[in-house]
Design a protein around this motif. Structure first.
Motif, short mmCIF file in Angstrom:
data_model
loop_
_atom_site.label_atom_id
_atom_site.label_comp_id
_atom_site.label_asym_id
_atom_site.label_seq_id
_atom_site.Cartn_x
_atom_site.Cartn_y
_atom_site.Cartn_z
N LEU A 121 0.82 -1.21 0.00
CA LEU A 121 0.00 0.00 0.00
C LEU A 121 0.86 1.26 0.00
O LEU A 121 0.38 2.34 -0.37
N ASP A 122 2.12 1.14 0.38
CA ASP A 122 3.04 2.28 0.25
C ASP A 122 3.42 2.51 -1.20
O ASP A 122 3.83 3.61 -1.58
N ILE A 123 3.31 1.48 -2.02
CA ILE A 123 3.66 1.61 -3.44
C ILE A 123 2.48 2.17 -4.23
O ILE A 123 2.64 2.96 -5.14
N GLY A 124 1.26 1.77 -3.85
CA GLY A 124 0.09 2.24 -4.59
C GLY A 124 -1.20 1.69 -4.02
O GLY A 124 -1.20 1.07 -2.96
N ARG A 125 -2.27 1.91 -4.77
CA ARG A 125 -3.61 1.55 -4.29
C ARG A 125 -4.27 0.57 -5.24
O ARG A 125 -4.96 0.98 -6.19
N PRO A 126 -4.05 -0.74 -5.02
CA PRO A 126 -4.70 -1.72 -5.89
C PRO A 126 -6.21 -1.74 -5.69
O PRO A 126 -6.71 -1.26 -4.66
N ALA A 127 -6.92 -2.31 -6.65
CA ALA A 127 -8.38 -2.42 -6.54
C ALA A 127 -8.74 -3.31 -5.36
O ALA A 127 -9.74 -3.08 -4.67
N ALA A 128 -7.96 -4.35 -5.14
CA ALA A 128 -8.18 -5.27 -4.02
C ALA A 128 -6.89 -6.06 -3.80
O ALA A 128 -6.04 -6.15 -4.70
N ILE A 129 -6.76 -6.57 -2.59
CA ILE A 129 -5.61 -7.44 -2.29
C ILE A 129 -6.15 -8.75 -1.75
O ILE A 129 -7.02 -8.76 -0.87
N GLN A 130 -5.66 -9.85 -2.30
CA GLN A 130 -6.01 -11.19 -1.81
C GLN A 130 -4.72 -11.88 -1.36
O GLN A 130 -3.62 -11.43 -1.71
N LEU A 131 -4.86 -12.96 -0.59
CA LEU A 131 -3.68 -13.63 -0.05
C LEU A 131 -3.73 -15.12 -0.39
O LEU A 131 -4.74 -15.79 -0.11
N ALA A 132 -2.66 -15.63 -0.98
CA ALA A 132 -2.54 -17.06 -1.28
C ALA A 132 -1.33 -17.61 -0.53
O ALA A 132 -0.25 -17.02 -0.57
N VAL A 133 -1.52 -18.74 0.17
CA VAL A 133 -0.39 -19.37 0.86
C VAL A 133 -0.40 -20.87 0.57
O VAL A 133 -1.46 -21.47 0.39
N LEU A 134 0.77 -21.46 0.55
CA LEU A 134 0.84 -22.90 0.33
C LEU A 134 0.38 -23.64 1.58
O LEU A 134 -0.33 -24.64 1.49
N VAL A 135 0.77 -23.14 2.76
CA VAL A 135 0.40 -23.80 4.03
C VAL A 135 -0.12 -22.76 5.02
O VAL A 135 0.52 -21.73 5.24
N ASP A 136 -1.28 -23.05 5.60
CA ASP A 136 -1.80 -22.26 6.73
C ASP A 136 -1.67 -23.14 7.97
O ASP A 136 -2.33 -24.17 8.06
N ARG A 137 -0.81 -22.73 8.90
CA ARG A 137 -0.57 -23.57 10.08
C ARG A 137 -1.27 -23.04 11.33
O ARG A 137 -1.07 -23.57 12.44
#
Ligand SMILES: O=P(O)(O)OC[C@H]1O[C@H](OP(=O)(O)OP(=O)(O)O)[C@H](O)[C@@H]1O
Ligand SMILES: O=c1cc[nH]c(=O)[nH]1
Length: 180
Positions: A121-137
């Protein structure tokens, strides 16, 4: 690190999980026209590149791939070495109008993901941000959740999940270790 106590994913399972996540990204965003991937150093970067390859395979279009070094955004920066090693962040595409999928290997307390949100968010303002992870522990310490998860793994805080990737480690697997 001592010997792994359990193999959580082998190379085939990692590949399948990444393919599934790619399909979920396409489904959720109705294609990839406005999608970009941003990998969080370090293993989030090869994971983002692998996801981009699958998005290209499934949708026939290149999606932009960037990278973030979150070192300066860590909430424990003052506890790190006096001169922390900071690598470059590269986001060479426009953020307004773009859905950015942040990509990381492991989601644990959520502090890295929080730092990545601030860095982006310091770089810019995307329309939305989502998060993908290989493992959620599990064991979140912040109100952060992943939109795309390769594998949910119940863990104890005395354990550590290690993702090994060919590009970084010479081999693909995910394993669980006891913290010594
Ligand atoms: O949700 P969190 O509690 O922030 O944990 C997840 C982060 O921890 C790991 O990085 P780590 O700081 O261990 O460094 P590494 O990338 O060198 O393994 C992992 O790559 C994630 O980025
Ligand atoms: O188990 C963990 C916790 C944080 N980061 C990892 O990579 N693994």
């Amino acid at each position: 690190m001592n010997e792994p106590k359990a193999l959580l994913m082998d190379a085939t399972q990692m590949n399948r999980a990444l393919s599934r996540i790619a399909h979920e990204i396409i489904e959720r965003n109705k294609g990839t026209e406005h999608v970009a991937l941003v990998g969080i150093r370090r293993r989030g970067i090869p994971l983002a590149q692998r996801l981009a390859a699958r998005l290209k395979e499934f949708e026939g279009r290149d999606v932009p791939v960037g990278s973030l070094d979150i070192t300066l955004y860590r909430d424990d920066l003052t506890e790190l070495a006096a001169l922390p090693v900071v690598h470059k962040s590269e986001v060479n595409f426009k953020l307004p109008g773009t859905v950015v999928v942040l990509v990381d290997d492991v989601l644990y307390t959520g502090r890295t993901a929080r730092a990545a949100l601030d860095a982006l968010l310091d770089i810019g303002r995307p329309a939305a941000i989502q998060l993908a992870v290989l493992v959620d522990r599990g064991h979140r310490e912040l109100p952060i959740r992943a939109d795309y998860v390769g594998k949910n793994v119940p863990t104890s805080r005395r354990e550590r999940v290690e993702v090994h990737m060919t590009e970084v480690d010479g081999e693909d697997f995910v394993a669980l270790y006891d913290i010594e």
